[in-house]
Design a protein around this motif. Structure first.
Motif, PDB file in Angstrom:
ATOM      1  N   LEU A 124     -21.109 -15.649 -20.022  1.00  0.00           N
ATOM      2  CA  LEU A 124     -21.861 -14.441 -20.364  1.00  0.00           C
ATOM      3  C   LEU A 124     -23.182 -14.787 -21.055  1.00  0.00           C
ATOM      4  CD1 LEU A 124     -18.977 -12.125 -21.654  1.00  0.00           C
ATOM      5  CD2 LEU A 124     -20.203 -11.956 -19.481  1.00  0.00           C
ATOM      6  N   LEU A 125     -23.155 -15.782 -21.929  1.00  0.00           N
ATOM      7  CA  LEU A 125     -24.374 -16.172 -22.640  1.00  0.00           C
ATOM      8  C   LEU A 125     -25.429 -16.720 -21.682  1.00  0.00           C
ATOM      9  CD1 LEU A 125     -22.893 -17.862 -25.843  1.00  0.00           C
ATOM     10  CD2 LEU A 125     -23.998 -15.628 -25.680  1.00  0.00           C
ATOM     11  N   THR A 126     -25.007 -17.580 -20.769  1.00  0.00           N
ATOM     12  CA  THR A 126     -25.957 -18.144 -19.811  1.00  0.00           C
ATOM     13  C   THR A 126     -26.488 -17.082 -18.853  1.00  0.00           C
ATOM     14  OG1 THR A 126     -24.068 -18.800 -18.433  1.00  0.00           O
ATOM     15  CG2 THR A 126     -24.998 -20.468 -19.911  1.00  0.00           C
ATOM     16  N   SER A 127     -25.663 -16.101 -18.507  1.00  0.00           N
ATOM     17  CA  SER A 127     -26.121 -15.028 -17.622  1.00  0.00           C
ATOM     18  C   SER A 127     -27.180 -14.159 -18.284  1.00  0.00           C
ATOM     19  CB  SER A 127     -24.928 -14.163 -17.192  1.00  0.00           C
ATOM     20  OG  SER A 127     -24.362 -13.491 -18.306  1.00  0.00           O
ATOM     21  N   MET A 128     -27.171 -14.126 -19.634  1.00  0.00           N
ATOM     22  CA  MET A 128     -28.175 -13.371 -20.377  1.00  0.00           C
ATOM     23  C   MET A 128     -29.344 -14.239 -20.812  1.00  0.00           C
ATOM     24  SD  MET A 128     -25.864 -10.766 -22.714  1.00  0.00           S
ATOM     25  CE  MET A 128     -24.950 -12.098 -23.508  1.00  0.00           C
ATOM     26  N   GLY A 129     -29.368 -15.494 -20.352  1.00  0.00           N
ATOM     27  CA  GLY A 129     -30.462 -16.392 -20.667  1.00  0.00           C
ATOM     28  C   GLY A 129     -30.361 -17.044 -22.024  1.00  0.00           C
ATOM     29  N   LEU A 130     -29.189 -17.005 -22.627  1.00  0.00           N
ATOM     30  CA  LEU A 130     -28.986 -17.613 -23.940  1.00  0.00           C
ATOM     31  C   LEU A 130     -28.330 -18.980 -23.792  1.00  0.00           C
ATOM     32  CD1 LEU A 130     -27.635 -14.458 -25.812  1.00  0.00           C
ATOM     33  CD2 LEU A 130     -29.976 -15.322 -25.799  1.00  0.00           C
ATOM     34  N   SER A 131     -28.429 -19.789 -24.836  1.00  0.00           N
ATOM     35  CA  SER A 131     -27.841 -21.127 -24.805  1.00  0.00           C
ATOM     36  C   SER A 131     -26.344 -21.063 -25.060  1.00  0.00           C
ATOM     37  CB  SER A 131     -28.499 -22.018 -25.855  1.00  0.00           C
ATOM     38  OG  SER A 131     -28.335 -21.462 -27.149  1.00  0.00           O
ATOM     39  N   LYS A 132     -25.626 -22.053 -24.561  1.00  0.00           N
ATOM     40  CA  LYS A 132     -24.181 -22.108 -24.721  1.00  0.00           C
ATOM     41  C   LYS A 132     -23.813 -22.463 -26.165  1.00  0.00           C
ATOM     42  CE  LYS A 132     -23.021 -23.522 -19.974  1.00  0.00           C
ATOM     43  NZ  LYS A 132     -22.330 -24.543 -19.148  1.00  0.00           N
ATOM     44  N   ILE A 133     -22.613 -22.104 -26.550  1.00  0.00           N
ATOM     45  CA  ILE A 133     -22.084 -22.506 -27.855  1.00  0.00           C
ATOM     46  C   ILE A 133     -21.012 -23.565 -27.629  1.00  0.00           C
ATOM     47  CG2 ILE A 133     -22.591 -20.321 -29.005  1.00  0.00           C
ATOM     48  CD1 ILE A 133     -19.684 -19.505 -28.585  1.00  0.00           C
ATOM     49  N   ASN A 134     -21.098 -24.634 -28.378  1.00  0.00           N
ATOM     50  CA  ASN A 134     -20.135 -25.730 -28.261  1.00  0.00           C
ATOM     51  C   ASN A 134     -19.181 -25.683 -29.448  1.00  0.00           C
ATOM     52  OD1 ASN A 134     -21.335 -26.784 -25.866  1.00  0.00           O
ATOM     53  ND2 ASN A 134     -22.925 -27.754 -27.125  1.00  0.00           N
ATOM     54  N   ILE A 135     -18.239 -24.750 -29.394  1.00  0.00           N
ATOM     55  CA  ILE A 135     -17.309 -24.554 -30.494  1.00  0.00           C
ATOM     56  C   ILE A 135     -15.939 -25.136 -30.204  1.00  0.00           C
ATOM     57  CG2 ILE A 135     -16.549 -22.288 -29.683  1.00  0.00           C
ATOM     58  CD1 ILE A 135     -16.321 -21.427 -32.590  1.00  0.00           C
ATOM     59  N   ILE A 136     -15.599 -25.310 -28.942  1.00  0.00           N
ATOM     60  CA  ILE A 136     -14.281 -25.817 -28.598  1.00  0.00           C
ATOM     61  C   ILE A 136     -14.135 -27.263 -29.073  1.00  0.00           C
ATOM     62  CG2 ILE A 136     -14.911 -26.718 -26.323  1.00  0.00           C
ATOM     63  CD1 ILE A 136     -11.679 -24.798 -27.172  1.00  0.00           C
ATOM     64  N   ASN A 137     -12.913 -27.633 -29.434  1.00  0.00           N
ATOM     65  CA  ASN A 137     -12.588 -28.986 -29.937  1.00  0.00           C
ATOM     66  C   ASN A 137     -13.286 -29.290 -31.264  1.00  0.00           C
ATOM     67  OD1 ASN A 137     -11.115 -29.308 -27.566  1.00  0.00           O
ATOM     68  ND2 ASN A 137     -12.757 -30.401 -26.517  1.00  0.00           N
ATOM     69  N   THR A 138     -13.494 -28.260 -32.065  1.00  0.00           N
ATOM     70  CA  THR A 138     -14.094 -28.428 -33.390  1.00  0.00           C
ATOM     71  C   THR A 138     -13.233 -27.695 -34.421  1.00  0.00           C
ATOM     72  OG1 THR A 138     -15.471 -26.435 -33.230  1.00  0.00           O
ATOM     73  CG2 THR A 138     -16.407 -28.500 -32.375  1.00  0.00           C
TER      74      THR A 138
END
Length: 274
Positions: free
Chosen positions: A125-139
């Motif tokens: 959803l973030l990339t479809s809106m032109g936003l950067s991804k969030i790298n929260i998994i495995n943290t």
């Protein structure tokens, strides 16, 4: 009903308590204080002081505190809103917040893994809106998020129950005497809801401290909690003595928490619901 019949009816519960609570605890204590040859030793109790176990326990305590604080910050205002809504059917409130708990625990955690993964629903959803991804998994942040999601009802319901027990005429009397909303909150509402707060803190902190499935799934093996160390000792290394020693240390935390609840909530006012 005669006393003899009551004892017969309580028989299955007594068997359940002995077989699934007392005997496992006795086994844990036995393995914690004995070596592989059966000789008494404190080696496995002292194992909590090793560098790996200290880091795992410290991280567990830290994430448990963060999870508990977040749940408290979110639950208390929500409980006050629900109380002020004057819902006649309180069981409906319980149903609303307990409904997600009816779903299998692992399914809920796996669902969050799909949502938070790099190519998951949220990042799509973030990339479809032109936003950067969030790298929260495995943290650790993903682990805390999973804990808050799972344990939030255990904070909300005791606080809600405690707030519903506060008589409205006390608040009205204080307002008639000139007390403002802030003074009423700190002098009446907060002290009378303290039992629910304490119960909620314990009911969230204890499972978050001993959790291992959430950190395993959402942490991807990169977030090592004390629960993961115990699980590895029992299931992978077959080191029952080492796992029992760490389990006994955690048991001390649980007993201390229960003692804290009893000291602040002697009449059981902060229990989940009446």
């Amino acid at each position: 009903m005669s006393k003899f019949k009551q004892q017969i009816l309580s028989g299955p519960y007594l068997i359940w308590i002995i077989g699934f609570i007392l005997l496992p605890m006795v086994m844990i204590i036995y393995y914690a204080f004995t070596g592989s040859d059966g000789t008494p030793t404190l080696q496995y109790i002292a194992g909590i002081a090793s560098e790996t176990n200290r880091k795992a326990l410290g991280l567990s305590l830290w994430l448990g505190v963060i999870c508990t604080v977040i749940c408290l910050i979110l639950a208390y205002p929500l409980a006050m809103i629900l109380v002020n809504m004057h819902i006649k059917n309180q069981s409906l409130v319980v149903f609303m917040f307990m409904l997600p708990m009816w779903m299998n625990f692992m399914l809920r955690i796996l669902a969050w893994k799909l949502l938070l993964s790099k190519n998951g629903v949220i990042n799509t959803l973030l990339t479809s809106m032109g936003l950067s991804k969030i790298n929260i998994i495995n943290t650790p942040a993903a682990v805390v998020l999973g804990m808050v999601y799972d344990f939030f009802p255990f904070m909300l319901l005791p606080i809600y129950n405690a707030l519903t027990r506060i008589r409205k005429d006390w608040i009205e009397a204080a307002a008639d005497l000139g007390a403002g909303k802030i003074l009423i909150f700190f002098k009446i509402i907060l002290p009378l809801s303290l039992s629910g707060i304490i119960s909620g803190i314990v009911m969230v902190f204890v499972p978050s401290l001993t959790s291992f499935a959430i950190s395993q799934v959402l942490g991807g093996g990169h977030v090592l909690l004390i629960g993961n160390v115990i699980e590895q000792d029992f299931m992978q290394g077959m080191q029952w003595n080492a796992g029992s020693g760490l389990s006994f240390v955690l048991m001390i935390f649980v007993i201390a928490s229960m003692a804290l609840v009893n000291s602040f909530d002697k009449e059981g006012e902060g229990t989940i619901l009446c």
